[in-house]
Each structure stands twice: as C-alpha cells, then as structure tokens.
Design an enzyme around this catalytic site. Structure first.
Site, mmCIF file in Angstrom:
data_model
loop_
_atom_site.group_PDB
_atom_site.id
_atom_site.type_symbol
_atom_site.label_atom_id
_atom_site.label_comp_id
_atom_site.label_asym_id
_atom_site.label_seq_id
_atom_site.Cartn_x
_atom_site.Cartn_y
_atom_site.Cartn_z
ATOM 1 N N HIS A 1 0.588 -1.239 -0.151
ATOM 2 C CA HIS A 1 0.603 0.129 -0.043
ATOM 3 C C HIS A 1 0.723 0.996 -0.238
ATOM 4 O O HIS A 1 0.655 2.090 -0.044
ATOM 5 C CB HIS A 1 -0.936 -0.220 0.952
ATOM 6 C CG HIS A 1 -1.893 -0.924 1.396
ATOM 7 N ND1 HIS A 1 -3.063 -1.295 0.145
ATOM 8 C CD2 HIS A 1 -1.742 -2.541 1.629
ATOM 9 C CE1 HIS A 1 -3.786 -2.214 0.146
ATOM 10 N NE2 HIS A 1 -2.885 -3.138 1.273
ATOM 11 N N ARG B 1 -5.083 17.163 0.517
ATOM 12 C CA ARG B 1 -3.879 17.678 0.095
ATOM 13 C C ARG B 1 -3.500 17.224 -1.340
ATOM 14 O O ARG B 1 -3.395 16.938 -2.053
ATOM 15 C CB ARG B 1 -3.147 16.888 1.088
ATOM 16 C CG ARG B 1 -2.397 14.972 1.102
ATOM 17 C CD ARG B 1 -2.119 14.560 1.477
ATOM 18 N NE ARG B 1 -1.249 13.081 1.259
ATOM 19 C CZ ARG B 1 -2.110 12.203 0.609
ATOM 20 N NH1 ARG B 1 -3.178 12.193 2.012
ATOM 21 N NH2 ARG B 1 -1.807 11.186 0.065
#
Ligand code: MV4
Length: 495
Positions: free
Chosen positions: A235, A294
């Site tokens: 991940h 973000r």
C-alpha cells in the site's frame, strides 16, 4: 497576495514548497525538530522555527507549537505539505481561528472526505460510481450472506474505519463468509478500535488511478487528469505516471473520470488542490474509492505533463484569487514518470536504512526533475518516513520516458546508506511495465517469485530447525517470519 508562509513539514516537500515561495516572492519560514536542525529545508528557507524533540507527536504534529511559530514569525499562511497535519480538519480550523490562511481546502471538506464511509456517501449522492456494496455495518451473518449473494462472489470485507489494507478479507464462497466476518471484525477492532465491517464486490486486479482537481473559492473547478499509481508495495506507491497507459489507448476515459471527480469535489464544497482515488477494472469500469484532501507526493508527474505549477496555484487560491484556467486550457503533453527514492534495503526485506549520506551523485540533464530533501553529509533520521527524494522525468513518449528514467537512476549514487535506487531498473525493464499492463498485483508478482519466497523459505527453515534441535529462533526472527507471511497473505488475497 501572501507575504510570508510557514511550511509545516519536512524533507523534500518542504524544499518543494520553499522553492515555489521564493519564485513567487513570498518569504518562507521552515520548521524543524531536533533531528532536522541541519535540514536542507532549514538551510533554504528565509527563517526557521524550532518545534521540539524528534518524535513527530512532539514536533511536526503539534498544532499549538506550529500556530505559535507562525504568529511569532508573522506568517500570514501555513502550507501543510502532505502527511503530518495536512488532512487534519482541527488543524485547518485552528489556523482559521488564529487568522492564518490554511493553504488547502476548508476544514468542512477535510472532515467530510476524511472518513471513507462518508466520502462514499458523498460520491453516491453526487451520482459518481462507487464499488457495488453496502455502507451498513454487517452484524447479522444471515443478512451478510444475503447481501454477498446479491453482489456475487468474490466479495471483499472492509473495515469501516479502515486504511492500509487492515481489516480487509477476500471471501470466495458463502460458507466462508461467517468466519471471515469474525476475523475482519476483530482485526478492525484491534487496529481502529471500531469493529464495523461492510462488504463490497471485489474488483480483480484493479488499476489504481487518481484524478487531480483544482478549484477556487468561488465554485470554479477543473481537473488536471490522472496519475497511474498501480505500482505499489504494501500500500505504498513507488512509481507513478501521467498519462496512465490506459488513457493513451482510451482518451475518453480521462474525460469520464474527470467529470466524476469534479461532481464529487463540488458535492463536498471543495476548493484548492485535491485528489480522487479510483479503482479501474479490466473492462475500464471505474469506481471511486476515497479522496485525498492535500497536495500529493506524486504531484510532479501532473505538473510535467500539463506544464502547470500546482503549488503556485495553491498559493493563489488560498489567497482568494480566482482560478483563471478553463478546462479547455488543460492539455497533456508527452509522458512523465516518477520513482520514489527511499532509504531502505531491497536486499533485506526493504528494511529502513537511516544514517549518514557520505557521497551523493544526483541525476540531471534533459527532462529530469529531482525533488530531494537531502545533501552529502546529511544524516537521514530514523524518526520519519525514509523517503529521500523523487526522481521525475519527462519525455515525448512513454517509451522514451522509461529509458530516460533508467538513465537518471544510473546517475543517482548514494553511499553511506542503502537505497532502493537500483531496484527500479528491473521494473522499468519488465515486459508488463513496457506494455502498460499494470495492476495493483504487479509488484507482488514481480517480487514474490524471487525475493520474498526466498525469505519465507529461510524463515521456514529456521522454524523447522528450531523444532528439530535445541537451536532457538530469536523473538525478532519469529516476528520477521510472521510479518513476512502476513504481508504475503494480504498481497495474495487481492489477485
Ligand atoms: C479494493 C480492492 C478491490 N476491490 N476494493 C486497498 C486499500 C484500500 N484503501 C482499498 N484497497 C483496495 N480496495 C474492492 N472492492 C483492491 C484494493 C487494493 C488496492 C487499492 C489501491 C491501491 C493498491 C491496492 C493494493 C491491494 C488492494
């Protein structure tokens, strides 16, 4: 316009933002922990403020200290970078309450998109595709079996509070559902203190493709296309590119995913830069997964392909300027690829390798962009993520960009610590990478036959030996063996 900005981050992204501030004629304030007193960001910024001890809970995560530093230095805005406080709605709110501009989305949008389940609800309400499944926590096994049968196997159980693949279980048959539900639930409880588990149809060997959006405070929003992020291990993204090879073949997919991303962002009342993550299946169906509120690590590939500077736009939008770009102004030219350079040892299960950099040879020349936070003599601290730098390249075609990246990485020499620089070449030379046949299973397939199998075999041998004789396996070795098997199991699950 902004006059002085505090950069509430460290490493390469702090350097990236300080460079943009200098180009914009805005003063910069770096922050640093005890471990970062001599950092490149501190050296490059106009001013610097000490936050505290090395551990991030005592430095880069201290909202009170960062706001105080901004006030002491007379900063009118804070850029949070990525990680740390960048997706913390309380931080965005605290900035606003202190009269400091938060260079990012409004706290309300961070909150709304921060939970996966509420982001999924926003997407559904906006009419964007999500993976078929439910939202409700599965309590009753009989009801769970009904839902799974309707979706069709295989299904994926996911923790409602989830992240990083924890609390996920693939289920292939109805008779396995009940025990998988128990396992997922207890893993979720341990990891997130929340045992709620829901179910989705499993998307087999998906691509992970994300869409960059950019919007102003007056409701005008555009997308800057996709980034292909399928090459991940555990991940963690390691290679990203723009365009995605799939869009080179099917350009209309970019328009459809871009429209879906914009619908979701509008529904969230979003402004500034943001990213929608999608899974794309083999038939090019796409499903919204979650939103990152973000600036992302991999933003340079979008900048290289579109010719835009995302950080400059973040400044303008935060200052209340209008986004003067229209969707039809956005064009994608050539091909950009980024490799994340980590202080970790590919020959030792990617163990972090902090320490002093004794020599540094950095790539340059045509089409190379290096976003780095290190210099020769710098000691890479063990307290933070071990990413040192990002090498990004641009070339007229994907094939040329791939060769350019191989050339750039050959120029990259780091001594004193181990890095993953040389490890990329095998991926970049791989036929499936060359043909663009990517999926989130790529690295498992690429790595497991050679390396992890070897470690597993060593671990098995050690355990067998310890059972057969008086040889003791150390607790550390036993932990390594267990974690290798657990990671391998997680990777295996998704195929
Ligand atoms: C999935 C999936 C397949 N089908 N959901 C992994 C982390 C979490 N944020 C979502 N993840 C996945 N969800 C369904 N219904 C496959 C993954 C997945 C994955 C997703 C993105 C990037 C890398 C991944 C690696 C393995 C599994």
């Amino acid at each position: 316009m902004l006059r002085k900005v505090l950069v509430a981050n460290r490493g390469e992204i702090a350097v990236r933002i300080i460079r943009a501030l200098r180009e914009a004629g805005i003063s910069s304030v770096a922050v640093y922990s005890d471990a970062d007193r001599a950092s490149l960001a501190v050296q490059m910024a106009d001013e610097a403020a000490h936050l505290g001890p090395a551990p991030s809970p005592e430095s880069y995560l201290r909202i009170d200290k960062i706001i105080a530093a901004a006030q002491q230095h007379g900063a009118d805005a804070i850029h949070p970078g990525y990680g740390f406080l960048s997706e913390n709605a309380d931080f965005a709110h605290a900035c606003a309450a202190a009269g400091i501009v938060f260079i990012g989305p409004p706290a309300s949008a961070i909150r709304m998109m921060g939970s996966k389940t509420s982001a999924r609800e926003v997407a559904i309400a906006a009419g964007a595709p999500v993976v078929p499944g439910t939202q409700e926590a599965l309590r009753d096994p009989a009801r769970a079996r009904e839902i799974a049968a309707e979706l069709g196997y295989p299904v994926l159980l996911k923790a409602a509070a989830g992240g990083g693949g924890k609390g996920m279980r693939r289920v292939d048959r109805a008779e396995d559902l009940e025990s998988a539900l128990r396992d997922a639930s207890s893993e979720a409880l341990r990891a997130f203190r929340n045992d709620e588990v829901y179910v989705e149809k499993l998307v087999l060997e998906p691509r992970h493709i994300e869409i960059q959006v950019l919007g102003d405070q007056y409701g005008h929003m555009i997308h800057l296309g996709e980034r292909e992020c399928s090459i991940q291990r555990r991940h963690q993204k390691v290679i990203e590119e723009c365009p995605s090879p799939v869009m080179l073949e099917y350009p209309e997919l970019r328009d459809r995913m871009g429209e879906a991303a914009l619908k979701i962002a509008r529904a969230a009342g979003y402004w500034n830069a943001g990213t929608m993550e999608f899974l794309v299946d083999r038939d090019r169906n796409f499903y919204f997964l979650e939103m990152n509120t973000r600036l992302q690590v991999e933003h340079p590939v979008t900048e290289l392909a579109t010719g835009l500077d995302l950080v400059q736009w973040q400044f303008k939008i935060a200052a209340g300027e209008r986004l003067t770009l229209q969707q039809s102004d956005i064009q994608w030219r050539g091909s950009a690829i980024e490799c994340r350079v980590y202080a970790e040892d590919p020959d030792n299960n990617f163990l972090p390798s902090p320490g002093k950099i004794t020599h540094l040879g950095q790539p340059s020349g045509p089409g190379i962009r290096l976003d780095s936070g290190v210099y020769p003599g710098w000691t890479v601290p063990l307290d933070y993520d071990p990413m040192l730098a990002k090498v990004a390249v641009w070339a007229p075609t994907r094939e040329l960009a791939t060769e350019r990246m191989r050339r750039a990485l050959r120029e990259y020499v780091v001594t004193g610590i181990r890095t993953n620089v040389a490890w990329f070449d095998g991926i970049l030379a791989h036929p499936d990478f060359r043909s663009g046949a990517l999926s989130t299973a790529f690295l498992d397939r690429y790595e497991r036959p050679a390396h992890e199998t070897e470690i597993e075999m060593e671990a098995v041998a050690a355990l067998v030996a310890s059972l057969q004789s008086s040889t003791k396996v150390s607790p550390a070795e036993a932990r390594t063996a267990r974690s290798v098997w657990r990671d391998a199991g997680r990777a295996e699950m998704m195929r």
